[in-house]
Write a protein that holds these residues in place. Structure first.
Motif, PDB file in Angstrom:
ATOM      1  N   ASP A 412       0.811  -1.206   0.000  1.00  0.00           N
ATOM      2  CA  ASP A 412       0.000   0.000   0.000  1.00  0.00           C
ATOM      3  C   ASP A 412       0.852   1.266   0.000  1.00  0.00           C
ATOM      4  N   ASP A 413       2.012   1.199   0.601  1.00  0.00           N
ATOM      5  CA  ASP A 413       2.816   2.406   0.798  1.00  0.00           C
ATOM      6  C   ASP A 413       3.784   2.602  -0.364  1.00  0.00           C
ATOM      7  N   PRO A 414       4.218   3.860  -0.621  1.00  0.00           N
ATOM      8  CA  PRO A 414       5.237   4.094  -1.642  1.00  0.00           C
ATOM      9  C   PRO A 414       6.563   3.443  -1.256  1.00  0.00           C
ATOM     10  N   ILE A 415       7.485   3.342  -2.219  1.00  0.00           N
ATOM     11  CA  ILE A 415       8.705   2.565  -2.030  1.00  0.00           C
ATOM     12  C   ILE A 415       9.853   3.486  -1.609  1.00  0.00           C
ATOM     13  N   PRO A 416      10.483   3.238  -0.461  1.00  0.00           N
ATOM     14  CA  PRO A 416      11.611   4.077  -0.029  1.00  0.00           C
ATOM     15  C   PRO A 416      12.756   4.022  -1.034  1.00  0.00           C
ATOM     16  N   ILE A 417      13.478   5.132  -1.146  1.00  0.00           N
ATOM     17  CA  ILE A 417      14.544   5.241  -2.131  1.00  0.00           C
ATOM     18  C   ILE A 417      15.644   4.212  -1.879  1.00  0.00           C
ATOM     19  N   LEU A 418      15.903   3.858  -0.610  1.00  0.00           N
ATOM     20  CA  LEU A 418      16.936   2.859  -0.328  1.00  0.00           C
ATOM     21  C   LEU A 418      16.552   1.501  -0.906  1.00  0.00           C
ATOM     22  N   GLU A 419      15.255   1.164  -0.851  1.00  0.00           N
ATOM     23  CA  GLU A 419      14.788  -0.096  -1.420  1.00  0.00           C
ATOM     24  C   GLU A 419      14.894  -0.067  -2.941  1.00  0.00           C
ATOM     25  N   VAL A 420      14.608   1.100  -3.527  1.00  0.00           N
ATOM     26  CA  VAL A 420      14.742   1.246  -4.983  1.00  0.00           C
ATOM     27  C   VAL A 420      16.200   1.101  -5.392  1.00  0.00           C
ATOM     28  N   THR A 421      17.088   1.756  -4.650  1.00  0.00           N
ATOM     29  CA  THR A 421      18.521   1.700  -4.964  1.00  0.00           C
ATOM     30  C   THR A 421      19.047   0.268  -4.876  1.00  0.00           C
ATOM     31  N   LYS A 422      18.655  -0.444  -3.824  1.00  0.00           N
ATOM     32  CA  LYS A 422      19.110  -1.831  -3.668  1.00  0.00           C
ATOM     33  C   LYS A 422      18.638  -2.691  -4.848  1.00  0.00           C
ATOM     34  N   ALA A 423      17.379  -2.515  -5.256  1.00  0.00           N
ATOM     35  CA  ALA A 423      16.866  -3.297  -6.381  1.00  0.00           C
ATOM     36  C   ALA A 423      17.594  -2.948  -7.673  1.00  0.00           C
ATOM     37  N   CYS A 424      17.959  -1.667  -7.847  1.00  0.00           N
ATOM     38  CA  CYS A 424      18.695  -1.256  -9.043  1.00  0.00           C
ATOM     39  C   CYS A 424      20.080  -1.889  -9.091  1.00  0.00           C
ATOM     40  N   GLU A 425      20.714  -2.003  -7.932  1.00  0.00           N
ATOM     41  CA  GLU A 425      22.049  -2.594  -7.877  1.00  0.00           C
ATOM     42  C   GLU A 425      22.029  -4.077  -8.214  1.00  0.00           C
ATOM     43  N   ASP A 426      20.882  -4.718  -8.000  1.00  0.00           N
ATOM     44  CA  ASP A 426      20.773  -6.148  -8.278  1.00  0.00           C
ATOM     45  C   ASP A 426      20.254  -6.435  -9.680  1.00  0.00           C
ATOM     46  N   ASP A 427      19.941  -5.405 -10.462  1.00  0.00           N
ATOM     47  CA  ASP A 427      19.384  -5.587 -11.798  1.00  0.00           C
ATOM     48  C   ASP A 427      20.485  -5.478 -12.842  1.00  0.00           C
ATOM     49  N   THR A 428      20.644  -6.510 -13.657  1.00  0.00           N
ATOM     50  CA  THR A 428      21.733  -6.524 -14.644  1.00  0.00           C
ATOM     51  C   THR A 428      21.572  -5.433 -15.694  1.00  0.00           C
ATOM     52  N   ASP A 429      20.346  -5.028 -16.001  1.00  0.00           N
ATOM     53  CA  ASP A 429      20.135  -4.004 -17.021  1.00  0.00           C
ATOM     54  C   ASP A 429      20.567  -2.623 -16.546  1.00  0.00           C
ATOM     55  N   LEU A 430      20.663  -2.430 -15.218  1.00  0.00           N
ATOM     56  CA  LEU A 430      21.012  -1.112 -14.685  1.00  0.00           C
ATOM     57  C   LEU A 430      22.456  -1.045 -14.195  1.00  0.00           C
ATOM     58  N   LEU A 431      23.207  -2.149 -14.283  1.00  0.00           N
ATOM     59  CA  LEU A 431      24.597  -2.125 -13.838  1.00  0.00           C
ATOM     60  C   LEU A 431      25.481  -1.299 -14.769  1.00  0.00           C
ATOM     61  N   ARG A 432      24.980  -1.030 -15.993  1.00  0.00           N
ATOM     62  CA  ARG A 432      25.786  -0.302 -16.972  1.00  0.00           C
ATOM     63  C   ARG A 432      25.843   1.191 -16.695  1.00  0.00           C
ATOM     64  N   ILE A 433      24.918   1.699 -15.861  1.00  0.00           N
ATOM     65  CA  ILE A 433      24.909   3.141 -15.598  1.00  0.00           C
ATOM     66  C   ILE A 433      25.132   3.377 -14.111  1.00  0.00           C
ATOM     67  N   SER A 434      25.469   4.610 -13.753  1.00  0.00           N
ATOM     68  CA  SER A 434      25.836   4.935 -12.378  1.00  0.00           C
ATOM     69  C   SER A 434      24.601   5.213 -11.527  1.00  0.00           C
ATOM     70  N   SER A 435      24.830   5.270 -10.202  1.00  0.00           N
ATOM     71  CA  SER A 435      23.724   5.571  -9.284  1.00  0.00           C
ATOM     72  C   SER A 435      23.221   6.994  -9.495  1.00  0.00           C
ATOM     73  N   GLN A 436      24.125   7.925  -9.905  1.00  0.00           N
ATOM     74  CA  GLN A 436      23.685   9.288 -10.204  1.00  0.00           C
ATOM     75  C   GLN A 436      22.720   9.291 -11.390  1.00  0.00           C
ATOM     76  N   GLN A 437      22.984   8.420 -12.359  1.00  0.00           N
ATOM     77  CA  GLN A 437      22.087   8.332 -13.511  1.00  0.00           C
ATOM     78  C   GLN A 437      20.757   7.690 -13.132  1.00  0.00           C
ATOM     79  N   HIS A 438      20.779   6.799 -12.139  1.00  0.00           N
ATOM     80  CA  HIS A 438      19.521   6.267 -11.617  1.00  0.00           C
ATOM     81  C   HIS A 438      18.662   7.405 -11.078  1.00  0.00           C
TER      82      HIS A 438
END
Length: 643
Positions: A412-438
């Motif tokens: 029900d609740d929106p997703i905290p940015i730390l949870e989004v960041t962790k999921a991005c780090e585990d996604d192979t499609d997003l490993l090519r770009i930096s966290s700033q680009q995220h």
């Protein structure tokens, strides 16, 4: 304490910002119905006109009975006068009831009205006998006129409908419609206008609430008075409203988007409680909105009026005209008919802003096609506006939105940015770009109206505020999840079971069917989800999927569609409802011409049985229609979970 005006202003900057554009608002079914419920019967002149007509019908019947006393031939009949007097007594009771309804409509200002609550008395048997007696006297002009007047009053359906309609206007109301029909837009406009007129009004977002809690807790937290008794909250709102000058009206508490909350099935219990609250506080109107598929599963919700809005709350032609004028788009006539819901119109206006499309040939304007085009546009603009950019073959925007859609399922609740960041780090499609680009992609999707950014203040006063994200549109989440499922099916070569995360989301089933069929698949023959859906349900999905198929690929399904169409009347109705009607306004192999060609080859008897015959035929012999007494329009899952 935050005032109601401040709360609504905060919502306008938050979750309402991408969903409500006041300048583009066009009134429709919801606003018209809501005004009657808020301001009273004077908002619907047809109510008084109907009540007056029903009174006149009873009065004519009563006068007709009196005329019989001037007919010696009638009075000479046995028991004639006792029958007339008994019938007159029944008519007097009915007339008094109808006169009270008419008086209530003329004098009472707001719903619920004080009208007779007991049932209309059963027709006096003597009056029925009298009618039979008059019927045997055919040929006498005067008695035939009297007979017609009496017959008109013996049918109570119009009186019953009026009573039910007036009663429903005093109940809590559930508005339901397809995704993107304008439910949130209409409720937000009603709340905004009420607050502007100084009327205490509250708009709640169901996604931010827990339906397992009672109304005292839900309203107390919303009004920033946790722990306050429910009667104190509603009484305070009523007193604030009573202090204002102006036209009498009810207070509005609106609850938007039941389908977006996690424990959506629990709302049935909360909705049942609204009838009791309305009886205790009749000056408060509770208005709730949800998608069609959830409304159809909320069976036992008690005394709550249901109002369907269809595919669009406001007339589509007005919504289309408003968006084209605001976006300076010039369109050919065919294009208006290709856009079948308000969300598609909004996406279209955003994608083609400032363009002249008058000489452009037809192109894909389905919701899935517009979503894909929108994502492609956002991919390109996000890449060129980033300081470093990335390879144009990469699709990080889709990958990040897909992650957010997946994380948003079942919560029900929106997703905290730390949870989004962790999921991005585990996604192979997003490993090519930096966290700033995220972060750049998140901000760009927010500016493009695809994501909503909120700041949650923790209960711990020493903790930092929490940045949170969520998809704006439920259809966008459905689209992204469907794309991911399609990718998994194509990679694995098949997916025999429906993922548990979407078991209740029939809209995603339809999107998966459309995407797979558009990609060249034959989902019925490939036995997609055969372990979870019966044969009729899988046929329905294939029919829906054909809407998105290319003309060349769709033509290869002609035997499949023709077999369903010719099977029985149920199959005929399913093909027309799920495939033919949605494709009427564009070139497609299964448009109206397909129906005409199939019917032309059928015998008259077969055509009458499947196409123009009655909805049900009972037969206990060996006629060709035996066994066709019941014709369901479509599968139970389509009715209960589809749109």
């Amino acid at each position: 304490m935050m005032t109601l005006q401040e709360r609504f202003a905060r919502d306008l900057r938050g979750w309402l910002q991408p969903r409500y554009t006041p300048d583009l608002h066009r009134s429709g079914v919801l606003e018209a119905d809501l005004r009657v419920r808020l301001f009273g019967p004077q908002e619907d002149p047809g109510l008084v006109a109907t009540a007056r007509r029903l009174v006149e019908i009873v009065e004519r019947a009563r006068a007709a009975l009196d005329q019989l006393t001037r007919h010696p031939a009638f009075l000479a009949l046995d028991d004639a006068e006792p029958m007339r007097l008994s019938g007159a007594g029944w008519l007097d009771v009915v007339l008094a009831r109808q006169a009270r309804v008419l008086d209530a409509l003329r004098t009472q200002t707001t719903f619920p009205l004080v009208v007779p609550t007991d049932n209309e008395p059963t027709v006096a048997p003597e009056l029925t006998s009298l009618l039979r007696l008059l019927g045997s006297n055919k040929g006498h002009r005067t008695t035939e006129k009297i007979e017609r007047s009496l017959h008109a009053v013996l049918t109570p359906i119009d009186r019953r409908r009026l009573f039910e309609r007036l009663r429903a206007y005093g109940l809590p109301v559930l508005y339901y419609a397809d995704p993107g029909a304008g439910k949130t837009h209409a409720l937000a406009r009603a709340v905004e206008e009420s607050l502007a007129n100084g009327v205490p009004t509250l708009l709640l977002r169901a996604r931010e609430l827990d339906p397992r809690q009672d109304w005292s807790k839900l309203l107390g937290d919303a009004l920033e008075r946790p722990g306050a008794p429910l009667h104190a909250l509603l009484t305070a709102m009523d007193r604030a409203a009573a202090s204002r000058q102006g036209r009498p009206r009810r207070l509005l508490i609106a609850l938007d988007g039941l389908d977006e909350s996690r424990h959506r099935a629990q709302w049935a219990e909360r909705l049942r409680e609204l009838a009791t609250l309305t009886t205790r506080w009749p000056e408060v109107l509770f208005a709730v909105s949800t998608r069609t598929h959830l409304a159809e599963t909320l069976d036992d919700i008690g005394a709550v009026a249901r109002v369907p809005l269809g595919k669009s709350n406001a007339p589509l032609r007005e919504v289309f005209r408003a968006h084209c004028e605001a976006s300076h788009i010039h369109t050919p006539p065919w294009l208006r008919w290709a856009l079948v819901d308000p969300l598609s119109i909004r996406l279209f206006a955003d994608l083609f802003r400032g363009q002249d499309l008058k000489d452009r040939p037809p192109f894909d304007l389905s919701l899935t096609g517009l979503m894909a085009r929108k994502l492609e546009q956002v991919e390109a603009t996000a890449r060129v506006t980033d300081a470093d950019g990335w390879d144009e073959r990469w699709r990080p925007v889709r990958a990040l939105l897909r992650i957010l859609a997946r994380l948003s399922l079942g919560r029900d609740d929106p997703i905290p940015i730390l949870e989004v960041t962790k999921a991005c780090e585990d996604d192979t499609d997003l490993l090519r770009i930096s966290s700033q680009q995220h972060g750049h992609i998140l901000a760009h999707c927010r500016d493009e109206g695809l994501l909503l950014q909120t700041i949650v203040v923790p209960q711990d006063r020493y903790a930092d505020d929490i940045e949170c994200w969520e998809p704006v549109y439920q259809p966008l989440t459905d689209f992204l999840i469907a794309r991911e499922i399609v990718r998994e099916i194509e990679v694995s070569g098949g997916q025999p079971r429906i993922p548990s995360s979407i078991a209740y989301r029939y809209d995603i089933y339809i999107l998966v069917a459309e995407m797979l069929t558009a990609g060249g698949h034959r989902i019925f023959e490939e036995h997609l989800w055969a372990e979870d859906l019966d044969e009729v349900e899988r046929e329905d999905l294939q029919l829906r999927g054909l809407i998105a198929a290319s003309s060349e690929h769709a033509r290869t399904f002609a035997p499949f569609v023709r077999d369903i169409f010719l099977r029985d009347r149920s199959g005929c109705l399913r093909v027309v409802e799920l495939l033919v009607v949605p494709t009427l306004r564009r070139e497609h192999p299964f448009d109206a011409r397909f129906v005409q060609e199939v019917l032309a080859r059928m015998s008259v008897a077969d055509r009458d049985l499947r196409w123009s015959g009655p909805p049900g035929l009972d037969s206990d012999n060996d006629e060709i229609w035996a066994g066709h007494a019941v014709f369901p329009r479509s599968s139970s899952r389509t009715r209960n979970r589809g749109t």
